[in-house]
Design a protein around this motif. Structure first.
Motif, PDB file in Angstrom:
ATOM      1  N   GLN A  26       0.811  -1.222   0.000  1.00 15.60           N
ATOM      2  CA  GLN A  26       0.000   0.000   0.000  1.00 15.60           C
ATOM      3  C   GLN A  26       0.842   1.268   0.000  1.00 15.60           C
ATOM      4  N   LEU A  27       2.151   1.113   0.062  1.00 17.88           N
ATOM      5  CA  LEU A  27       3.031   2.280   0.072  1.00 17.88           C
ATOM      6  C   LEU A  27       3.109   2.885  -1.324  1.00 17.88           C
ATOM      7  N   LYS A 216       7.432  13.143  10.878  1.00 17.49           N
ATOM      8  CA  LYS A 216       7.933  11.785  10.706  1.00 17.49           C
ATOM      9  C   LYS A 216       7.429  10.919  11.863  1.00 17.49           C
ATOM     10  N   PRO A 217       7.030   9.702  11.587  1.00 14.19           N
ATOM     11  CA  PRO A 217       6.621   8.794  12.682  1.00 14.19           C
ATOM     12  C   PRO A 217       7.842   8.177  13.357  1.00 14.19           C
ATOM     13  N   LEU A 235       5.209   1.335  12.297  1.00 15.78           N
ATOM     14  CA  LEU A 235       5.608   2.465  11.459  1.00 15.78           C
ATOM     15  C   LEU A 235       4.884   2.437  10.113  1.00 15.78           C
ATOM     16  N   LEU A 236       4.793   1.250   9.519  1.00 19.67           N
ATOM     17  CA  LEU A 236       4.105   1.135   8.231  1.00 19.67           C
ATOM     18  C   LEU A 236       2.628   1.500   8.368  1.00 19.67           C
ATOM     19  N   GLN A 237       2.012   1.092   9.453  1.00 17.88           N
ATOM     20  CA  GLN A 237       0.620   1.472   9.681  1.00 17.88           C
ATOM     21  C   GLN A 237       0.463   2.989   9.697  1.00 17.88           C
ATOM     22  N   VAL A 240       0.940   4.312   6.051  1.00 19.03           N
ATOM     23  CA  VAL A 240      -0.203   3.986   5.188  1.00 19.03           C
ATOM     24  C   VAL A 240      -1.411   4.840   5.546  1.00 19.03           C
ATOM     25  N   GLU A 241      -1.579   5.094   6.839  1.00 21.53           N
ATOM     26  CA  GLU A 241      -2.721   5.887   7.309  1.00 21.53           C
ATOM     27  C   GLU A 241      -2.423   7.388   7.339  1.00 21.53           C
TER      28      GLU A 241
END
Length: 383
Positions: A26-27, A216-217, A235-237, A240-241
């Motif tokens: 989804q990136l 940045k997360p 981090l990916l969540q 993506v969100e």
């Protein structure tokens, strides 16, 4: 937590890997995640975590190795102190083989200097008690992880009125280093795996500027393989969100406000330097600690004459670029040839937390991009 095996179960790792792969689809573009701490770097290579991640995710190794960021000039200062005939210099084992401009502490010891390896600054305080006619100097270094133990040792030395003891203070702060990285236009990062040990002391609040100012997360992570995989998934969540938050995966040990007792001790014993020179990162404002004037009698920089010179790194060594995340260790021309753990040219090959040492120890000599495992391969977390 009952057993460490709970954080190494292959079935759970495989489930997390599958979720990471789904999120990576989804990136919008490949992403770069920096693990700040050298302890994370070694865990990543020890368990082959980077090799099981999808190609869309690249892990960048940060400057979170305290020995690696120590500039040659400060090592030369420590060696100069040790060469005083009445001095016993104590330090951690990792520091002994780090090369200065001409020699290392280990070589200085072989040449006659009284340099001793200790496991704690309190060990050096005991040496001072056992040798009242000698000046004992502890070469103190590290991030906020080790700074509290230094602070408590000075407080104890003051309480017991031990006058033949001092510290050569080289403690550094992680937040200014992260800010310097974020201000570097050559390094485009998408998120951070935050340092677990440092965060046990300072908590999660100091990282808020990363999400609020730089968007940045960051996820504070533990050091076991499931910790790191879960942190990457978190981090990916966020990416993506389209979220940017400070999240705490390591909540079994890290609290939001940190360890207030440790923080109070640091604030009492130390003040922040206006500038401190980092290997690879240069001078970073307000990034180092020095001993508070109230405890000046325990400050080795005031008690002894030191060269206090800046020294350039070896021309062949690219530790600076590796510490900034610009290069991977295998891209250094001398990695694994002229520079090995037995004959290190740079600090990243010496320390147990150095990225070069991790690559060398676990056999990662070539480009990971050409060695990605098939996404259907089952995870086996074998050290």
């Amino acid at each position: 937590m009952k057993y460490v095996d709970e954080f190494r179960e292959p079935e759970k790792a495989e489930a997390l890997r599958c979720q990471i792969i789904k999120l990576s689809h989804q990136l919008e573009k490949p992403i770069k995640i920096m693990e700040v701490c050298g302890g994370h770097t070694h865990s990543i290579f020890k368990y082959g975590i980077e090799e099981i991640l999808p190609e869309a995710i690249e892990l960048i190794h940060g400057p979170g190795c305290p020995v690696c960021v120590m500039p040659k000039g400060r090592l030369d200062d420590a060696i100069a102190i040790s060469q005083n005939h009445n001095v016993i210099l104590a330090t951690f084992g990792d520091t002994m083989r780090v090369p200065g401009s001409k020699t290392s502490l280990l070589q200085a010891k072989a040449q006659g200097a009284d340099i001793r390896m200790v496991y704690s600054p309190l060990d050096s305080l005991q040496i001072a008690k056992d040798n009242p006619n000698k000046e004992i100097v502890f070469f103190a270094l590290g991030f906020e992880t080790t700074a509290p133990s230094t602070a408590f040792t000075i407080l104890q030395a003051a309480a017991e009125k031990i006058h033949n003891f001092s510290m050569f203070c080289n403690h550094v702060l992680v937040i200014p280093a992260l800010q310097a990285l974020l201000n570097n236009p050559d390094l485009q990062l998408d998120g951070f795996v935050g340092p677990g040990h440092v965060s046990m002391v300072i908590g999660t609040n100091p990282y808020e500027f990363i999400s609020q100012r730089y968007h940045k997360p960051i996820v504070i992570s533990g050091f076991e393989p499931l910790d790191i995989l879960q942190s990457v998934w978190m981090l990916l969540q966020q990416l993506v969100e389209n979220r940017c938050q400070v999240e705490n995966q390591y909540n079994r040990l890290v609290q939001k406000a940190g360890n207030q007792v440790a923080i109070n001790a640091m604030n009492k014993v130390f003040i922040v330097r206006e500038n401190f020179d980092w290997r690879g990162l240069g001078d970073i404002p307000f990034s180092g600690l020095k001993i508070h004037p109230e405890y000046a009698k325990f400050d080795a920089e005031l008690k002894f004459t030191i060269p206090n010179r800046k020294v350039a790194d070896h021309k062949a060594c690219q530790c600076g670029e590796i510490l900034k995340g610009v290069l991977k260790p295998w891209q250094c021309k001398v990695f694994g040839t002229a520079c090995t753990p037995e004959t290190p040219i740079g600090t990243c090959m010496v320390s147990s937390e150095g990225a070069c040492a991790a690559y060398y120890k676990y056999g990662r000599f070539s480009n990971f991009a050409n060695k990605k495992l098939d996404e259907q391969q089952i995870v086996t977390l074998t050290p």
